[in-house]
Every structure is written in C-alpha cells, then in structure tokens.
Design an enzyme around this catalytic site. Structure first.
Site, PDB file in Angstrom:
ATOM      1  N   ARG A 124       0.810  -1.224   0.000  1.00  0.00           N
ATOM      2  CA  ARG A 124       0.000   0.000   0.000  1.00  0.00           C
ATOM      3  C   ARG A 124       0.844   1.275   0.000  1.00  0.00           C
ATOM      4  NH1 ARG A 124      -3.170  -3.215   3.650  1.00  0.00           N
ATOM      5  NH2 ARG A 124      -5.092  -3.920   2.640  1.00  0.00           N
ATOM      6  N   LYS A 146       2.414  11.232 -11.651  1.00  0.00           N
ATOM      7  CA  LYS A 146       1.558  10.340 -12.440  1.00  0.00           C
ATOM      8  C   LYS A 146       2.363   9.094 -12.795  1.00  0.00           C
ATOM      9  CE  LYS A 146      -1.113  12.150 -15.676  1.00  0.00           C
ATOM     10  NZ  LYS A 146      -1.594  13.019 -16.789  1.00  0.00           N
ATOM     11  N   GLU A 188       8.692  17.315 -25.398  1.00  0.00           N
ATOM     12  CA  GLU A 188       8.073  17.739 -24.149  1.00  0.00           C
ATOM     13  C   GLU A 188       8.615  19.088 -23.692  1.00  0.00           C
ATOM     14  OE1 GLU A 188       5.575  16.543 -22.619  1.00  0.00           O
ATOM     15  OE2 GLU A 188       5.347  14.485 -23.330  1.00  0.00           O
ATOM     16  N   LYS A 230       6.042  23.018 -14.770  1.00  0.00           N
ATOM     17  CA  LYS A 230       5.199  21.881 -14.394  1.00  0.00           C
ATOM     18  C   LYS A 230       4.912  21.880 -12.899  1.00  0.00           C
ATOM     19  CE  LYS A 230       4.292  17.019 -15.077  1.00  0.00           C
ATOM     20  NZ  LYS A 230       4.647  15.760 -15.768  1.00  0.00           N
ATOM     21  N   GLU A 240      -5.115  16.546 -11.588  1.00  0.00           N
ATOM     22  CA  GLU A 240      -5.655  16.779 -12.926  1.00  0.00           C
ATOM     23  C   GLU A 240      -7.163  17.007 -12.920  1.00  0.00           C
ATOM     24  OE1 GLU A 240      -3.765  15.247 -17.005  1.00  0.00           O
ATOM     25  OE2 GLU A 240      -4.915  13.713 -15.982  1.00  0.00           O
ATOM     26  N   ARG A 244      -4.248  21.285 -14.629  1.00  0.00           N
ATOM     27  CA  ARG A 244      -3.165  20.369 -14.993  1.00  0.00           C
ATOM     28  C   ARG A 244      -3.377  19.730 -16.360  1.00  0.00           C
ATOM     29  NH1 ARG A 244      -0.095  15.915 -11.146  1.00  0.00           N
ATOM     30  NH2 ARG A 244       1.095  14.932 -12.816  1.00  0.00           N
ATOM     31  N   ASN A 248      -1.337  18.201 -21.186  1.00  0.00           N
ATOM     32  CA  ASN A 248      -1.608  17.189 -22.210  1.00  0.00           C
ATOM     33  C   ASN A 248      -1.662  17.785 -23.617  1.00  0.00           C
ATOM     34  OD1 ASN A 248      -1.920  14.875 -20.465  1.00  0.00           O
ATOM     35  ND2 ASN A 248      -3.841  15.776 -19.774  1.00  0.00           N
ATOM     36  N   HIS A 251      -1.011  15.683 -26.639  1.00  0.00           N
ATOM     37  CA  HIS A 251      -0.998  14.285 -26.220  1.00  0.00           C
ATOM     38  C   HIS A 251      -2.198  13.484 -26.716  1.00  0.00           C
ATOM     39  CE1 HIS A 251       2.254  15.634 -23.748  1.00  0.00           C
ATOM     40  NE2 HIS A 251       2.397  14.472 -23.161  1.00  0.00           N
ATOM     41  N   HIS A 255      -0.945  10.423 -28.425  1.00  0.00           N
ATOM     42  CA  HIS A 255      -1.172   9.068 -27.919  1.00  0.00           C
ATOM     43  C   HIS A 255      -1.860   8.186 -28.961  1.00  0.00           C
ATOM     44  CE1 HIS A 255      -0.972  10.088 -23.329  1.00  0.00           C
ATOM     45  NE2 HIS A 255       0.220   9.941 -23.872  1.00  0.00           N
ATOM     46  N   HIS A 267       7.675   8.400 -27.634  1.00  0.00           N
ATOM     47  CA  HIS A 267       6.558   9.172 -27.090  1.00  0.00           C
ATOM     48  C   HIS A 267       6.657  10.653 -27.472  1.00  0.00           C
ATOM     49  CE1 HIS A 267       3.605  10.723 -24.251  1.00  0.00           C
ATOM     50  NE2 HIS A 267       4.526  11.534 -23.768  1.00  0.00           N
TER      51      HIS A 267
END
Length: 362
Positions: A124, A146, A188, A230, A240, A244, A248, A251, A255, A267
């Site tokens: 956990r 993330k 990026e 960032k 997000e 935030r 993206n 993206h 993606h 990527h």
C-alpha cells in the site's frame, strides 16, 4: 545548482525538491547512506541504465556497507505492462523488502512510471525517488506523480497519482542518449513553452544550436525551467481536476499516433506530431494567430521535431482519440492554444479541424 520545489500541501504534505545540474547524481549515494528516504534501496532500471548507471551505483553503495536490491527490466515501452509490474512486486516480496525501504527509479520515463506504480502499490505504498536519465523524464514524467502501466487497450490506463520523495536530474546523463531520445525529450520541452511561457519558447529558438549540442549551462536552464512550469501547474492541480490538463497539449493526438504505430515511435516524437496538428487546427479554427503559428512551427523546425512524414489513417487516428482517458460525455476534450504561451481546455473543439489537418499533413 538549480533546485525546484514542488509544493503539494493538501490533506497531506507531499512536497519535494528537484535537483538539476551536471553531476547531481553524485549526491544520491550520501543521501541513501543517511537513510534519508528509507533503509534498503530497491534500484529499478532497464538493461541500458543498468550498465550505464545501475552497476556503478550498487558498487558505490557496497563501499558504504549498503546492500541494495537491483532489479532490471527489458528496455522499451513493453516493460510498462501488468506482467512486468507483477514480477517486480514478487521479486521485492521474495527479497524481504518492507515499508521502511525505498524504491529508486533509475532510468527514463518507462522505468519511472513503472517504478512509481510499483512503489505506490507495494504494501500500500513505500517511498520512492526519481533519478531520471533521459531528457523526457527529466522535464516531464519524473515530475508530478503520475505513475502507470499500459494495457492492450491504451497507454497509462492502469495507474495512480503517487509523488516521489525527491528527484535528481543529472544533466551529464543526457550525454549517454542517442539523438532520437534527445529529440523525443525536446518534444516535451517545447510543450512547456507553448502552453505557459512564450519567452521560454523564444529562448529555445534563440539557443537551438546549444540545446541540440547539450550545452551544460543551457540544458540546466532548460530542464529547470520546464520543471518550474510543471511544478507550478501541479502545485495548483495535483490530480488533474482542471488546470493540470493543459500539460496534455499534443498528447490526445500524440497518444493516438503512438497506439496506431504499436509504440514503435518515441513518445515525444508522437507528441511533437500531435502539437503540430493541434496548432494548425487551432489556427484553422481562428483561435491561434498566423504569427503565433509561425513561431510555434519555427521552434519545432529549428529543433528538428516531428519533421518526418508519417503514413497514418486519419480515420483510425480519430477513432483512437475517442478512446482517450480525457473523453467526457462522449466528447474528446482537447488542449488548445489561443495564443503562444497560453493553453485552454476545449470540451467542444471542432474535431473536423483535427481530421482535416491529419488528412493534409499525412
């Protein structure tokens, strides 16, 4: 050396620092020896970073009477899988790793995402530290918490928000990278200027040659500025819920392109193509001025980003976009630009503009 603070003081204080500079990895060993983050370090790397950095780190720790657990995964996006994730958990359990120990993510974005998800899930949650060795990881994936793995239906569909205790971004590690990895990271880098800082985009244009040559001083500025941008966004919207989402930019299309090619393209390269498509679509829709579009494309051209022609099906890309995690009530949520240096969230962006640009460009 530049230091960036990520301030996250919600229900719990999850704030942490990012050290940026040439040689900052050298400070990792004394920090681990002091048990700053935990007792036994679990160093997770891929086949490449094991040889470049992992074995050396283990040797240095051994000289300090610390016996880390070194776990190696295959290099590449395919390691961000549930199977590899499970194998790492099993290896840690077999080695007797406890909640008082610490995971060290030593590598690029794949290793960081995978290791963070392992750390967040094991018992956990145990501490983890990011040591990003690629440009993409240093400016993006190592910051913000993330972490995820992929499933057959899409990228990063299985994951969580789980913050590191610290990030060590060593500029010297970038000199080990092939050109394609540098260009992937630069995709990026420019994104941060496009969405939040026009002057930074202009800085990249003015210093393109030094950026491509990995000049130490310029790259320290570049990495730290991306982290500052960032960190500011993440500090205001950790999970997000709103702001935030501007991170993206490019993206949603990127993606889809990445999935279309079975993750064979880098990527950052796919995000670069996504940004070119979206910027042109924003201009076509009357949101982005001709002069801002010209600067956007000039920055990408000078840094040789997403310049190759792709053979894609616009129909397939549009269908893949509709599977994106950011789909809301059946509509694709797009990050758009209304001027260079300022991004907006568009829940009803005219997708026919995207499809038209895909058809014209590819």
């Amino acid at each position: 050396m530049p230091k960036v603070e990520v301030i996250l003081k919600g229900e719990f204080d999850s704030s942490y620092g990012i050290d940026v500079g040439d040689g900052v990895m050298d400070s990792l060993v004394p920090d681990l020896c002091s048990k700053k983050y935990g007792r036994t370090p679990v160093v997770i790397c891929d086949e490449n970073t094991r040889e470049l950095f992992g074995l050396s780190l283990v040797e240095k720790l051994a000289l300090e009477n610390i016996d880390p657990l070194l776990l190696t995964v295959p290099a590449g996006e395919n390691s961000k899988s549930l199977d590899v994730f499970a194998s790492l958990l099993e290896a840690m359990l077999e080695a007797g790793i406890t909640r008082q120990d610490v995971v060290i993510a030593l590598g690029g974005g794949v290793v960081g995402d995978l290791s963070g998800y392992v750390a967040g899930s094991y018992m956990r949650g145990i501490n983890f530290v990011q040591v990003p060795t690629t440009l993409l990881a240093q400016v993006d994936s190592s910051v913000g918490g993330k972490v995820a793995v992929n499933i057959s239906g899409g990228k990063n569909y299985c994951g969580m928000f789980y913050q590191p205790k610290h990030v060590y971004s060593d500029i010297s590690a970038l000199r080990s990278l092939p050109e394609r990895e540098i260009l992937s990271g630069l995709g990026e880098v420019v994104k941060h200027g496009f969405i939040a800082d026009r002057k930074f985009a202009e800085y990249l244009l003015d210093n393109a040659d030094k950026v491509l040559a990995l000049d130490k001083e310029v790259m320290s500025v570049v990495v730290s500025r991306c982290c500052e941008i960032k960190a500011d966004i993440v500090s205001r919207d950790e999970k997000e819920g709103g702001l935030r989402r501007i991170l993206n930019y490019g993206h949603t299309v990127g993606h889809a392109i990445e999935t279309f090619f079975g993750y064979e393209l880098a990527h950052g390269e796919c995000v670069g193509h996504g940004m070119r498509v979206v910027a042109r679509a924003c201009n076509r829709a009357g949101m982005l001025s001709d002069s801002d579009l010209e600067l956007h494309q000039d920055v990408m051209d000078r840094l040789s980003l997403a310049t190759a022609s792709l053979k894609v099906s616009s129909t397939d890309i549009m269908e893949l976009m509709k599977r994106d995690k950011k789909v809301k009530d059946g509509s694709v949520v797009m990050v758009a630009l209304d001027k260079l240096g300022h991004a907006v969230i568009e829940e009803d962006f005219p997708l026919e503009m995207i499809e038209a640009e895909l058809g014209e460009m590819y």
